[in-house]
Write an enzyme that holds these catalytic residues in place. Sequence first.
Site, mmCIF file in Angstrom:
data_model
loop_
_atom_site.group_PDB
_atom_site.id
_atom_site.type_symbol
_atom_site.label_atom_id
_atom_site.label_comp_id
_atom_site.label_asym_id
_atom_site.label_seq_id
_atom_site.Cartn_x
_atom_site.Cartn_y
_atom_site.Cartn_z
ATOM 1 N N HIS A 55 0.924 -1.433 0.244
ATOM 2 C CA HIS A 55 0.110 -0.022 0.160
ATOM 3 C C HIS A 55 0.942 1.174 -0.018
ATOM 4 C CE1 HIS A 55 -3.862 -1.873 1.565
ATOM 5 N NE2 HIS A 55 -3.587 -2.559 0.613
ATOM 6 N N LYS B 77 -8.283 -0.232 2.917
ATOM 7 C CA LYS B 77 -7.803 -0.431 4.202
ATOM 8 C C LYS B 77 -6.895 -1.782 4.474
ATOM 9 C CE LYS B 77 -9.400 -3.885 5.966
ATOM 10 N NZ LYS B 77 -9.287 -5.308 5.414
HETATM 11 N N1 LIG Z 1 -12.804 -3.056 2.493
HETATM 12 C C1 LIG Z 1 -12.882 -4.157 2.543
HETATM 13 O O1 LIG Z 1 -13.948 -4.839 2.929
HETATM 14 C C2 LIG Z 1 -11.963 -5.327 2.305
HETATM 15 C C3 LIG Z 1 -12.066 -6.800 2.351
HETATM 16 C C4 LIG Z 1 -11.062 -7.550 1.840
HETATM 17 C C5 LIG Z 1 -9.941 -7.093 1.625
HETATM 18 N N2 LIG Z 1 -9.687 -5.540 1.474
HETATM 19 C C6 LIG Z 1 -8.194 -5.189 1.566
HETATM 20 O O2 LIG Z 1 -8.010 -5.166 -0.007
HETATM 21 C C7 LIG Z 1 -6.703 -5.533 -0.003
HETATM 22 C C8 LIG Z 1 -6.507 -6.863 -0.922
HETATM 23 O O3 LIG Z 1 -7.271 -7.870 -0.326
HETATM 24 P P1 LIG Z 1 -7.819 -9.031 -1.275
HETATM 25 O O4 LIG Z 1 -8.637 -9.769 -0.360
HETATM 26 O O5 LIG Z 1 -8.457 -8.623 -2.530
HETATM 27 O O6 LIG Z 1 -6.520 -10.004 -1.477
HETATM 28 P P2 LIG Z 1 -6.188 -11.066 -2.641
HETATM 29 O O7 LIG Z 1 -5.047 -11.789 -2.217
HETATM 30 O O8 LIG Z 1 -7.505 -11.526 -2.942
HETATM 31 O O9 LIG Z 1 -5.717 -9.977 -4.005
HETATM 32 C C9 LIG Z 1 -4.693 -9.217 -4.041
HETATM 33 C C10 LIG Z 1 -4.083 -9.059 -5.217
HETATM 34 O O10 LIG Z 1 -3.031 -8.401 -5.420
HETATM 35 C C11 LIG Z 1 -2.033 -8.511 -6.274
HETATM 36 N N3 LIG Z 1 -0.824 -8.030 -5.969
HETATM 37 C C12 LIG Z 1 0.157 -8.038 -4.813
HETATM 38 N N4 LIG Z 1 1.099 -7.225 -5.076
HETATM 39 C C13 LIG Z 1 1.295 -6.815 -5.983
HETATM 40 C C14 LIG Z 1 1.752 -5.609 -6.656
HETATM 41 N N5 LIG Z 1 2.996 -5.315 -6.227
HETATM 42 N N6 LIG Z 1 1.413 -5.285 -7.793
HETATM 43 C C15 LIG Z 1 0.222 -5.713 -8.467
HETATM 44 N N7 LIG Z 1 -0.577 -6.464 -7.931
HETATM 45 C C16 LIG Z 1 -0.342 -6.929 -6.560
HETATM 46 C C17 LIG Z 1 -2.173 -10.195 -5.979
HETATM 47 O O11 LIG Z 1 -1.433 -10.903 -6.982
HETATM 48 C C18 LIG Z 1 -3.724 -10.529 -5.806
HETATM 49 O O12 LIG Z 1 -4.197 -10.798 -7.318
HETATM 50 C C19 LIG Z 1 -6.157 -5.774 1.242
HETATM 51 O O13 LIG Z 1 -5.108 -4.630 1.854
HETATM 52 C C20 LIG Z 1 -7.155 -5.982 2.091
HETATM 53 O O14 LIG Z 1 -6.949 -5.544 3.419
HETATM 54 C C21 LIG Z 1 -10.734 -4.909 2.059
#
Ligand SMILES: NC(=O)c1ccc[n+]([C@@H]2O[C@H](COP(=O)([O-])OP(=O)(O)OC[C@H]3O[C@@H](n4cnc5c(N)ncnc54)[C@H](O)[C@@H]3O)[C@@H](O)[C@H]2O)c1
Length: 353
Positions: free
Chosen positions: A78, A96
């Site tokens: 992030h 977040k």
């Molecule tokens: N607001 C909400 O209710 C909520 C819910 C779930 C997750 N999140 C947040 O969203 C973020 C992602 O969570 P998620 O559940 O989607 O995870 P996830 O693992 O499903 O997806 C993350 C993606 O990011 C990619 N990635 C990682 N590093 C990268 C980079 N340097 N460049 C490009 N792509 C990259 C990964 O390959 C993956 O596809 C986290 O910060 C999490 O805390 C928020």
Amino acid sequence: MNPIRIGVIGTGSISESHLNAYSLNPNARIAAICDINEERAGQVAKKYGAEKTYADYRALLSDPDIDAVSVCTWNNTHAPISIAALEAGKHVLVEKPLARTVEEALRIEEAVRASGKLLQVGFVRRYDPNVQMLRQFADNGEFGELYYAKASTIRRLGNPGGWFADVERSGGGPLIDIGVHVIDLCWYLMGRPKVKTISANTYRKLGNRSNVQHLSFYKAADYDASKNTVEDLANAIIRFENGASLMVDVSYSLHAKQDEGSVKLYGDKGGFEIDPTISIVTEKHNTILNIQPQTDSSAGFTGDPAFQNEINHFIDCIVKGDKQISPVEDGVEMMKILCGIYESAAKGEEIRL
Ligand SMILES: NC(=O)c1ccc[n+]([C@@H]2O[C@H](COP(=O)([O-])OP(=O)(O)OC[C@H]3O[C@@H](n4cnc5c(N)ncnc54)[C@H](O)[C@@H]3O)[C@@H](O)[C@H]2O)c1
């Protein structure tokens, strides 16, 4: 008006909520998609009609045809991605938690100031219509002084593994992943009081409970039962400078009978509950009243209108200069609280912020 050209970085589970909402906003256009998993980036670009696909976020950020980005990647990325995006002149909506540490969060805040660009923190629950309604009640003094709040998000079997369970990439376990939502809700609705002290505990007793049979749960794409470096449970009491207090507990793994979520706030003129469902409690003519507000989503938080409102607000802030609901300063303050909880637990004593 030309639509705001959006790049979405990270195409995992939460990106769908961003992409759906952008696709429904007439002032936004999904222009580019980026993921280190190029195949997934390509599939998502096709689904949402984005012309460009990138495997490296730096390449997306150097594209002059992108105005703003959603950062939907692991928590450890992030800060570097948000800072690089701001420096490249893009507006940022970052999921977040804002970052993993206070230092990272402060560097992001500095980059916001230096760039003059917008950064919105994805505290999606603030954008829930029920929360906005209750905020209006609170701002109009209906609850008086909100002096006590209690928040709980208990998963008995809910460590998703993968990056969520890798402290290097996540920054922590259930506290930083799901606790952040309910702590932020309470803090926001209490009027963002300044934190004075934190006394907290974290536990690693049950691990990811990968031994459990006959019950399924959400697992990250890179789930590995042998890897887990985060806490199972965190609890904390947070004391604010205005005398108010907040008690919180949150778990991925616990010998609890069932999963539970509750968010309750109490003032000297009335109180209210957000989770599991909304209700208001007050007193009139020496009688206690339990009031049931009639709203479209009074059955509890589902995420749908909140994500759309969050994305619409981001676009409105860019296009119309609306006042931000979840600015970078709040993301920094939340990191101070989360990291304060981890620090107090590690020291085994109350800490003063
Ligand atoms: N607001 C909400 O209710 C909520 C819910 C779930 C997750 N999140 C947040 O969203 C973020 C992602 O969570 P998620 O559940 O989607 O995870 P996830 O693992 O499903 O997806 C993350 C993606 O990011 C990619 N990635 C990682 N590093 C990268 C980079 N340097 N460049 C490009 N792509 C990259 C990964 O390959 C993956 O596809 C986290 O910060 C999490 O805390 C928020």
